[in-house]
Scaffold this motif. Structure first.
Motif, PDB file in Angstrom:
ATOM      1  N   UNK A  15      24.362   2.681   8.475  1.00  7.58           N
ATOM      2  CA  UNK A  15      23.330   3.613   8.001  1.00  7.58           C
ATOM      3  C   UNK A  15      22.251   2.832   7.259  1.00  7.58           C
ATOM      4  N   UNK A  16      21.066   3.409   7.188  1.00  4.88           N
ATOM      5  CA  UNK A  16      19.971   2.770   6.455  1.00  4.88           C
ATOM      6  C   UNK A  16      20.333   2.646   4.980  1.00  4.88           C
ATOM      7  N   UNK A  17      20.990   3.668   4.435  1.00 11.43           N
ATOM      8  CA  UNK A  17      21.355   3.642   3.019  1.00 11.43           C
ATOM      9  C   UNK A  17      22.320   2.489   2.724  1.00 11.43           C
ATOM     10  N   UNK A  18      23.302   2.290   3.604  1.00  9.60           N
ATOM     11  CA  UNK A  18      24.220   1.150   3.454  1.00  9.60           C
ATOM     12  C   UNK A  18      23.455  -0.172   3.486  1.00  9.60           C
ATOM     13  N   UNK A  19      22.526  -0.265   4.414  1.00  8.84           N
ATOM     14  CA  UNK A  19      21.746  -1.504   4.577  1.00  8.84           C
ATOM     15  C   UNK A  19      20.887  -1.766   3.345  1.00  8.84           C
ATOM     16  N   UNK A  20      20.243  -0.721   2.828  1.00  6.00           N
ATOM     17  CA  UNK A  20      19.406  -0.866   1.628  1.00  6.00           C
ATOM     18  C   UNK A  20      20.250  -1.329   0.450  1.00  6.00           C
ATOM     19  N   UNK A  21      21.429  -0.732   0.285  1.00  4.71           N
ATOM     20  CA  UNK A  21      22.318  -1.117  -0.811  1.00  4.71           C
ATOM     21  C   UNK A  21      22.766  -2.567  -0.671  1.00  4.71           C
ATOM     22  N   UNK A  22      23.064  -2.991   0.550  1.00  5.87           N
ATOM     23  CA  UNK A  22      23.520  -4.361   0.793  1.00  5.87           C
ATOM     24  C   UNK A  22      22.430  -5.370   0.456  1.00  5.87           C
ATOM     25  N   UNK A  23      21.203  -5.088   0.870  1.00  9.50           N
ATOM     26  CA  UNK A  23      20.094  -6.011   0.598  1.00  9.50           C
ATOM     27  C   UNK A  23      19.765  -6.014  -0.894  1.00  9.50           C
ATOM     28  N   UNK A  24      19.665  -4.837  -1.490  1.00  5.45           N
ATOM     29  CA  UNK A  24      19.317  -4.745  -2.916  1.00  5.45           C
ATOM     30  C   UNK A  24      20.347  -5.463  -3.791  1.00  5.45           C
ATOM     31  N   UNK A  25      21.612  -5.387  -3.397  1.00  9.27           N
ATOM     32  CA  UNK A  25      22.680  -6.030  -4.170  1.00  9.27           C
ATOM     33  C   UNK A  25      22.596  -7.550  -4.104  1.00  9.27           C
ATOM     34  N   UNK A  26      21.927  -8.083  -3.098  1.00  7.56           N
ATOM     35  CA  UNK A  26      21.836  -9.536  -2.911  1.00  7.56           C
ATOM     36  C   UNK A  26      20.662 -10.161  -3.653  1.00  7.56           C
ATOM     37  N   UNK A  27      19.844  -9.340  -4.299  1.00  6.52           N
ATOM     38  CA  UNK A  27      18.626  -9.849  -4.951  1.00  6.52           C
ATOM     39  C   UNK A  27      18.915 -10.532  -6.286  1.00  6.52           C
TER      40      UNK A  27
END
Length: 205
Positions: A15-27
């Motif tokens: 899902x887009x929400x999963x993807x956003x969370x994954x990227x944001x967590x890597x910042x």
């Protein structure tokens, strides 16, 4: 109620929400996100709220579809000691595709352009785009991005994010995701002016 005359489905599982969370967590702690109008900004806002984090690192581009990449570029050029991430959608990217050429021409080493591509205008009803029918990474490379990567699962996204740590921008990261969003997805509880002021204060630090 209006029923879409043209509905396209994809077989993607993330899902887009999963993807956003994954990227944001890597910042990193000093990193900045400029997110495009609509669902992407709403999902990013909810992620911060769920984590008990503030929203000062994120600029939510309200009502300016297609312009997030240029706002992110301006910040990246002014604050070259910070990594700047543009969270974009396929519809917004295609809408102002010339912006990619401008980003490439300025060649900001601290710039990552993330396009969450589900082949649809999810924020306004799910009308299809040509996002999944064109090669966005090839377009980015053709206009001068230093590199372009693609992920279509949580595993491949995690691997690509690890690879990104050692790369110089501008880089395009296409994240292919499924259509749709949670029905109980909220809206930002801060005003655009509050959001702008919080970001400006964060950038001064």
């Amino acid at each position: 109620d209006y029923k879409l005359q043209s509905v396209e489905k994809n077989d993607l599982t993330m899902s887009r929400e999963e993807a956003i969370q994954t990227v944001a967590a890597a910042l990193g702690e000093k990193d900045v996100i400029v997110s495009t109008t609509g669902m992407i900004s709403r999902e990013l806002f909810e992620y911060r709220a769920q984590k008990g984090e503030g929203h000062e690192r994120d600029f939510l581009t309200v009502g300016s579809m297609g312009h997030a990449s240029q706002i992110a570029l301006g910040i990246a050029m002014e604050k070259d000691d910070r990594k700047v991430w543009c969270f974009d959608g396929d519809g917004a990217t295609i809408m102002h595709m010339g912006s990619m050429a401008i980003v490439a021409s300025k060649s900001p080493a601290n710039y990552v352009h993330v396009v969450f591509n589900n082949g649809a205008h999810d924020s306004v009803g799910g009308q299809p785009t040509v996002g999944l029918k064109i090669d966005l990474p090839a377009i980015a490379k053709a206009v001068g991005y230093r590199d372009a990567l693609t992920a279509d699962s949580k595993e491949s996204l995690a691997a690509v994010l690890e690879k990104l740590k050692g790369m110089e921008g501008p880089v395009l990261l296409e994240v292919k995701v499924k259509k749709g969003n949670r029905k109980d997805l909220g809206r930002p509880t801060t005003t655009p002016i509050e959001n702008k002021n919080a970001l400006m204060e964060f950038l001064r630090k």
